[in-house]
Scaffold this active site. Structure first.
Site, PDB file in Angstrom:
ATOM      1  N   SER A 135       0.863  -1.174   0.000  1.00 32.80           N
ATOM      2  CA  SER A 135       0.000   0.000   0.000  1.00 32.80           C
ATOM      3  C   SER A 135       0.902   1.228   0.000  1.00 32.80           C
ATOM      4  O   SER A 135       1.652   1.449   0.953  1.00 32.80           O
ATOM      5  CB  SER A 135      -0.888  -0.040   1.249  1.00 32.80           C
ATOM      6  OG  SER A 135      -1.593   1.168   1.392  1.00 32.80           O
ATOM      7  N   LYS A 161      -1.168  -0.989  -4.393  1.00 31.33           N
ATOM      8  CA  LYS A 161      -2.337  -0.158  -4.059  1.00 31.33           C
ATOM      9  C   LYS A 161      -1.818   1.252  -3.861  1.00 31.33           C
ATOM     10  O   LYS A 161      -0.809   1.443  -3.184  1.00 31.33           O
ATOM     11  CB  LYS A 161      -2.978  -0.717  -2.785  1.00 31.33           C
ATOM     12  CG  LYS A 161      -3.838   0.252  -1.984  1.00 31.33           C
ATOM     13  CD  LYS A 161      -4.627  -0.510  -0.925  1.00 31.33           C
ATOM     14  CE  LYS A 161      -4.750   0.277   0.374  1.00 31.33           C
ATOM     15  NZ  LYS A 161      -5.478  -0.482   1.416  1.00 31.33           N
ATOM     16  N   LYS A 163      -2.833   5.199  -2.580  1.00 28.52           N
ATOM     17  CA  LYS A 163      -3.802   6.006  -1.837  1.00 28.52           C
ATOM     18  C   LYS A 163      -4.194   7.184  -2.712  1.00 28.52           C
ATOM     19  O   LYS A 163      -3.330   7.782  -3.371  1.00 28.52           O
ATOM     20  CB  LYS A 163      -3.166   6.497  -0.531  1.00 28.52           C
ATOM     21  CG  LYS A 163      -2.859   5.381   0.462  1.00 28.52           C
ATOM     22  CD  LYS A 163      -4.130   4.816   1.048  1.00 28.52           C
ATOM     23  CE  LYS A 163      -3.838   3.909   2.245  1.00 28.52           C
ATOM     24  NZ  LYS A 163      -5.085   3.409   2.852  1.00 28.52           N
ATOM     25  N   ASP A 188      -7.175   3.286  -3.015  1.00 31.23           N
ATOM     26  CA  ASP A 188      -7.873   3.367  -1.725  1.00 31.23           C
ATOM     27  C   ASP A 188      -8.072   4.841  -1.373  1.00 31.23           C
ATOM     28  O   ASP A 188      -7.097   5.579  -1.212  1.00 31.23           O
ATOM     29  CB  ASP A 188      -7.046   2.668  -0.638  1.00 31.23           C
ATOM     30  CG  ASP A 188      -7.763   2.593   0.713  1.00 31.23           C
ATOM     31  OD1 ASP A 188      -8.910   3.083   0.820  1.00 31.23           O
ATOM     32  OD2 ASP A 188      -7.167   2.034   1.664  1.00 31.23           O
ATOM     33  N   GLU A 213     -11.198   1.021  -3.358  1.00 27.81           N
ATOM     34  CA  GLU A 213     -11.465   0.771  -1.939  1.00 27.81           C
ATOM     35  C   GLU A 213     -12.049   2.014  -1.259  1.00 27.81           C
ATOM     36  O   GLU A 213     -11.495   3.113  -1.379  1.00 27.81           O
ATOM     37  CB  GLU A 213     -10.142   0.350  -1.264  1.00 27.81           C
ATOM     38  CG  GLU A 213     -10.269  -0.081   0.183  1.00 27.81           C
ATOM     39  CD  GLU A 213      -8.928  -0.560   0.754  1.00 27.81           C
ATOM     40  OE1 GLU A 213      -7.978  -0.815  -0.018  1.00 27.81           O
ATOM     41  OE2 GLU A 213      -8.830  -0.679   1.991  1.00 27.81           O
ATOM     42  N   ASP A 238     -13.905  -1.127   3.175  1.00 28.28           N
ATOM     43  CA  ASP A 238     -12.992  -1.308   4.312  1.00 28.28           C
ATOM     44  C   ASP A 238     -13.698  -0.708   5.537  1.00 28.28           C
ATOM     45  O   ASP A 238     -14.401  -1.415   6.285  1.00 28.28           O
ATOM     46  CB  ASP A 238     -11.652  -0.619   3.976  1.00 28.28           C
ATOM     47  CG  ASP A 238     -10.635  -0.583   5.117  1.00 28.28           C
ATOM     48  OD1 ASP A 238     -10.967  -0.986   6.231  1.00 28.28           O
ATOM     49  OD2 ASP A 238      -9.484  -0.127   4.902  1.00 28.28           O
ATOM     50  N   LYS A 262     -10.268  -6.788   8.091  1.00 31.02           N
ATOM     51  CA  LYS A 262      -9.233  -6.496   9.090  1.00 31.02           C
ATOM     52  C   LYS A 262      -9.812  -6.971  10.411  1.00 31.02           C
ATOM     53  O   LYS A 262     -10.858  -6.472  10.838  1.00 31.02           O
ATOM     54  CB  LYS A 262      -8.955  -4.990   9.184  1.00 31.02           C
ATOM     55  CG  LYS A 262      -8.305  -4.373   7.953  1.00 31.02           C
ATOM     56  CD  LYS A 262      -8.187  -2.865   8.089  1.00 31.02           C
ATOM     57  CE  LYS A 262      -7.514  -2.256   6.869  1.00 31.02           C
ATOM     58  NZ  LYS A 262      -7.587  -0.770   6.892  1.00 31.02           N
ATOM     59  N   GLY A 290      -4.468  -4.226   6.098  1.00 30.80           N
ATOM     60  CA  GLY A 290      -3.430  -4.027   7.096  1.00 30.80           C
ATOM     61  C   GLY A 290      -3.548  -2.636   7.682  1.00 30.80           C
ATOM     62  O   GLY A 290      -4.233  -1.776   7.127  1.00 30.80           O
TER      63      GLY A 290
HETATM   64  O1  OSB Z   1      -7.079   1.949   4.653  1.00 25.08           O
HETATM   65  O2  OSB Z   1      -6.132   0.124   4.351  1.00 25.08           O
HETATM   66  C1  OSB Z   1      -6.156   1.199   4.911  1.00 25.08           C
HETATM   67  C2  OSB Z   1      -2.993   1.797   6.976  1.00 25.08           C
HETATM   68  C3  OSB Z   1      -3.535   2.307   8.132  1.00 25.08           C
HETATM   69  C4  OSB Z   1      -4.897   2.461   8.225  1.00 25.08           C
HETATM   70  C5  OSB Z   1      -5.716   2.128   7.149  1.00 25.08           C
HETATM   71  C6  OSB Z   1      -5.179   1.607   5.981  1.00 25.08           C
HETATM   72  C7  OSB Z   1      -3.788   1.465   5.885  1.00 25.08           C
HETATM   73  C8  OSB Z   1      -3.104   0.963   4.694  1.00 25.08           C
HETATM   74  C9  OSB Z   1      -1.742   0.327   4.872  1.00 25.08           C
HETATM   75  O3  OSB Z   1      -3.544   1.057   3.571  1.00 25.08           O
HETATM   76  C10 OSB Z   1      -1.805  -1.162   4.858  1.00 25.08           C
HETATM   77  C11 OSB Z   1      -0.539  -1.786   5.388  1.00 25.08           C
HETATM   78  O4  OSB Z   1       0.428  -1.884   4.636  1.00 25.08           O
HETATM   79  O5  OSB Z   1      -0.513  -2.183   6.581  1.00 25.08           O
HETATM   80 MG    MG Z   2      -8.357   0.877   3.293  1.00 19.61          MG
END
Ligand code: OSB
Ligand code: MG
Length: 368
Positions: A135, A161, A163, A188, A213, A238, A262, A290
């Site tokens: 991510s 992925k 952001k 995302d 996402e 999510d 999660k 994650g």
């Molecule tokens: O939205 O998936 C998410 C990290 C912290 C809080 C929310 C998210 C994320 C990530 C990172 O996208 C995922 C990772 O590599 O742990």
């Molecule tokens: Mg997310």
């Protein structure tokens, strides 16, 4: 498992690189580390809530308070025959799912150690290694983003992925897609849009994304339904999915076609498994999200992702994507086929780097 004593640390871990999302930029990651003693065995848990309520309403501070004030007093002295039994004991504590998930994780660790079973086996996981991706946070500009993605591709990640947020979406995603026409790519938004922005999101449909996402607010289940009707690309939820009920309702409403699971967000591994089982039964793809976990939460995520319905790569990157020094002695490494091995030791299959706990702990508390 008779709960005897609990130790909790509020940790502040330095991230190797800043992580920027639609809700903010972090250079450190807060979390809570739990050590629970039952029948003379210690089990470890991690609470994924961060310092600020940007991703979720829960924070390390609210979780600390709820655990210390309400959850620990309810569980100390309790004798659980199975980790999932803990949920009934804290049913009168509304919400605060990440706080509950942390305690449940420690109970799974103890239960596995007592029964000489890995968490993967306890959950009926079927895979020895799981497909993972990375991510990537919002970068300075699209050129920097392409360079960052290139580096992760060189590391061996086969799913990316990125952001996105309003103003940093189509251009960023297009830049990555044109630089790497064939990679598995997804975006995302972390709830950054409203249905009014739908026209701005439509061009994402041309980029052959695996999924989009959480484009809209956590509470916008019905608006996600409307948005999904305008898009060919699957919407993945999510933040909106906090329980099996939410998962069922989102799917019945056709608000999404994919679910990010999660364990922390849904209150624990037992609820995460229920959502998996429900989706698996109806062939709805799920993947393991994650939250920049330490090795403790990462071990838990890997075990959950070993269940057969996790057919899309998880946000479970190697330890060195996040931390120079972790609180587990074990470090998770990326295999050449973009997978990470699921721990096979008893319980979570990890041991604790006590020096790192002392180094990153900003407060601690003992309950007995
Ligand atoms: O939205 O998936 C998410 C990290 C912290 C809080 C929310 C998210 C994320 C990530 C990172 O996208 C995922 C990772 O590599 O742990
Ligand atoms: Mg997310």
């Amino acid at each position: 498992m008779k709960i005897e004593q609990i130790e909790i640390h509020h940790l502040r871990m330095p991230l190797k690189s800043a992580f920027e999302t639609s809700f903010g930029r972090s250079v450190t990651r807060d979390c809570l580390f739990l050590r629970v003693y039952a029948d003379g065995i210690e089990g470890f848990g991690e609470c994924a809530a961060d310092y600020d309520p940007g991703y979720s309403s829960e924070t390390a501070g609210t979780s600390w308070y709820i655990l210390q004030e309400f959850i620990f007093p309810k569980v100390i002295g309790m004798d659980f025959s199975h980790p999932a039994d803990f949920q009934e004991c804290v049913a009168n504590v509304r919400g605060h799912r990440m706080a509950k998930a942390a305690l449940e994780m420690a109970l799974w660790d103890i239960y596995g150690k007592q029964n000489n079973q890995s968490l993967k086996n306890l959950l009926n996981g079927t895979k020895e290694r799981v497909e993972v991706g990375v991510s990537v946070g919002i970068q300075k500009d699209p050129t920097t983003l392409v360079k960052t993605v290139e580096k992760y591709l060189e590391d061996g990640y086969q799913r990316i992925k990125i952001k996105i947020k309003p103003g940093r979406d189509i251009e960023d995603a297009k830049a990555v897609r044109s630089a790497f026409p064939l990679i598995r790519l997804q975006v995302d938004a972390n709830s950054a849009y409203t249905l009014k922005d739908a026209q701005r999101l439509i061009p994402l449909d041309e980029l052959n994304l695996l999924l989009i996402e959480q484009p809209l607010d956590e509470e916008d289940l019905w608006d996600h339904h409307k948005l999904q009707k305008m898009l060919r690309t699957p919407i993945c939820l999510d933040e909106s999915i906090l329980s099996l009920q939410h998962a069922r309702q989102a799917l019945e409403m056709q608000s999404c076609r994919v679910i990010n699971i999660k364990a922390g967000r849904v209150g624990g591994l037992s609820e995460g498994k229920k959502i998996h089982d429900y989706c698996y039964q109806q062939s709805v793809p799920v993947w393991c999200g994650g939250m920049l976990e330490t090795g403790v939460g990462r071990a838990s995520n890997l075990a959950l992702a070993s269940l057969p319905g996790f057919t899309l790569p998880g946000d479970i990157s190697a330890t060195d994507r996040y931390y120079d020094e972790d609180i587990t002695n074990e470090r998770f490494i990326l295999n050449a086929d973009s997978t990470i091995d699921v721990p096979s030791g008893v319980g979570l299959g990890i041991t604790i780097n006590e020096k790192a706990i002392s180094k990153y702990s900003i407060r601690k508390y003992y309950a007995k």
